[in-house]
Each structure stands twice: as C-alpha cells, then as structure tokens.
Design an enzyme around this catalytic site. Sequence first.
Site, short mmCIF file in Angstrom:
data_model
loop_
_atom_site.label_atom_id
_atom_site.label_comp_id
_atom_site.label_asym_id
_atom_site.label_seq_id
_atom_site.Cartn_x
_atom_site.Cartn_y
_atom_site.Cartn_z
N LYS A 50 58.17 67.43 11.43
CA LYS A 50 58.14 67.31 12.45
C LYS A 50 56.40 67.44 12.79
CE LYS A 50 63.34 68.42 13.28
NZ LYS A 50 64.09 69.39 13.89
N GLN A 94 63.57 75.01 16.73
CA GLN A 94 64.94 74.54 15.80
C GLN A 94 66.35 75.55 15.15
OE1 GLN A 94 63.91 72.09 13.90
NE2 GLN A 94 65.41 71.85 12.83
N ASP A 117 65.40 67.35 22.38
CA ASP A 117 66.65 67.57 21.33
C ASP A 117 68.17 67.02 22.07
OD1 ASP A 117 66.16 68.32 18.75
OD2 ASP A 117 65.75 70.68 19.00
N1 GUN Z 1 68.61 71.32 13.26
C1 GUN Z 1 69.11 71.07 12.58
N2 GUN Z 1 69.20 69.48 12.63
C2 GUN Z 1 68.46 70.26 14.65
C3 GUN Z 1 67.87 68.92 15.22
O1 GUN Z 1 67.94 68.01 15.60
N3 GUN Z 1 66.95 69.33 15.94
C4 GUN Z 1 66.76 71.11 16.23
N4 GUN Z 1 65.95 71.94 17.11
N5 GUN Z 1 67.63 71.90 15.24
C5 GUN Z 1 68.10 71.60 14.38
#
Ligand code: GUN
Length: 291
Positions: A50, A94, A117
């Site tokens: 990311k 995350q 998100d």
């Molecule tokens: N963990 C697994 N997928 C995601 C996501 O799309 N966003 C976040 N913040 N954590 C995750």
Amino acid sequence: MSAEIIDGKALAETIRARVADEAKKLGLKPGLAAVLVGDNPASQVYVRNKVKQTEEAGLLSFEHRLPDATPEADLLKLVEKLNADPSVHGILVQLPLPDHIDPDLVIRAIDPMKDVDGFHPLNVGRLGIGQDSLVPCTPQGCILLAKTVHTSLEGLDAVVLGRSNIVGKPVAQLLIQESATVTVAHSKTRDLDEVCARADLLVAAVGRAELVKRHWIKPGATVIDVGINRVAGSVPGKTKLVGDVAFADCSEVAGAITPVPGGVGPMTIACLLANTLKAACWAAGKPAPRF
Ligand code: GUN
C-alpha cells in the site's frame, strides 16, 4: 468453451495512472496514513505494498508501525491525531488488530470523511441507502472488474458467495445499487452448488480454496474470485496461491473469469488510492472523479 481472463493487473494499473493524473491537477497532494499494529506477516506485506503504490502514484504516504503490545488508548490517540492532520486525507488501520484491541472501537474513531476502507458504520449505512460514500476497496474492485465484461449489471442474476462485512455484504449492496438481482449465499445455504449455478455473475468470497467447482458455474457466466488461499504446491515444500474457484475447470465453462493472482487482488490497492483521491477532493471542496 474457454473463458475470457479478466486482467485485474492491467485495470488496476489504469486506475492508478488516472489517480496520479487527477492528483496532479488537484492543487494539493492527497495523503494516506497507513497504521500497522504488531508483526502479522501478511499484514506487513499488505501495508508495504500500500505504501509503495501510494508513493508511486505521487500521493503522500504516512506509515505508522506500532508494537504488538500498543495499548488500545495509544492507538485511539494516534487516530485522533491523524483525524486532525490536514495533510492526511485517508486513514487505514490494517486488520486484524492484536486481540487486546477492539477493532470496532478503532474503526468508529476514524473520521468517516477519511475512512478510505469504508468500514465506519456511517459509510456502511450510506452505502446501504445508496448515498455517496467511501466504499470498501475490494468490493468496489469486484464491480469495476465485472463492468469490463458487462457495460451494465442491470437485471443480471448475481450470486455473492460469502457474507463478510469486508467483502460479501458490501459487494451485495453495490450490486443492488447496479440494479442486479442479488442472492447472498454462504456456508449454511442449502444446495449451494445449485444456487451458484443460477448466477450470470458469481462473486466468490468465502476463503475456501477451490470450493467452487465446474458444475457450480452457469455456462457463459462471469466469475469474480476474491479468494486468496495459500495451499501446498506440486513441488514438495512449495506453496501456491489459489482462489475460492477451481480456476482450470471453471474457466472451461465460464464466459469470463478473474485469475488468482492477478484478478481482484491488485484492484484493492488501486481502489484504496481512488478513495484517498476522493477524500482529498472533498477536503479541497472539489468534485471527485468517478472510476
Ligand atoms: N485486512 C484485510 N483486508 C483489509 C482491508 O481491506 N483493509 C484493512 N484496513 N485491513 C484489511
């Protein structure tokens, strides 16, 4: 029949290039803060990717790595600080978080206008009533991939396999918004194979390696495979990634199908960057481009 392979890598690249282009025109640099607590190896890889792709698109990246033992109150304080920081337009924490931290509490602490998100209850609610919102990234990616095959999803029989808050439920909401006829199927659904075999559009998001077999696919259907499952490979000691769909078999029946890897996966970060751009446009009082 051999299905069209939907190229998620190429579409994600196009979206990232457009984000970079639009960000240049905005007059401010969209900033994304990524927060990682602990040392979950998969999360470390996700956050690294990311951060890398945020920087490559010319956006500002703020990375916060906190130790596993970080008290919940300290994480909440960091979120408050990021909420108040005008150079941060998007915040992602995350998941999963360590067991002593309540993820719902943390998600609710994020400013909904920075919730890239799309997990905050306000954004979940806005999506449910069809209002403009920050939409969860993987579900948005699924819709964009399906639209490379179908100019409109209107009237399609869509089956979403899986009912998670992160993928299944928001995909279903987005499909309703697109005027598809939506069935949400899951582990307790009776005659799961027959339900899936009615789908013009099947979105598989259950996290079960190669659960979906050839006879679950309606001939000519579009199949979007969200699964990322690591299984033993053919070489001893080696592993490989497979989706929730038995790709080789199902691609002989489907009309179009996403591969794993290279399908939905790359779209998640591309949509995250698009959401960050959207949040920055809101902050700048400008209309956000549509993807
Ligand atoms: N963990 C697994 N997928 C995601 C996501 O799309 N966003 C976040 N913040 N954590 C995750």
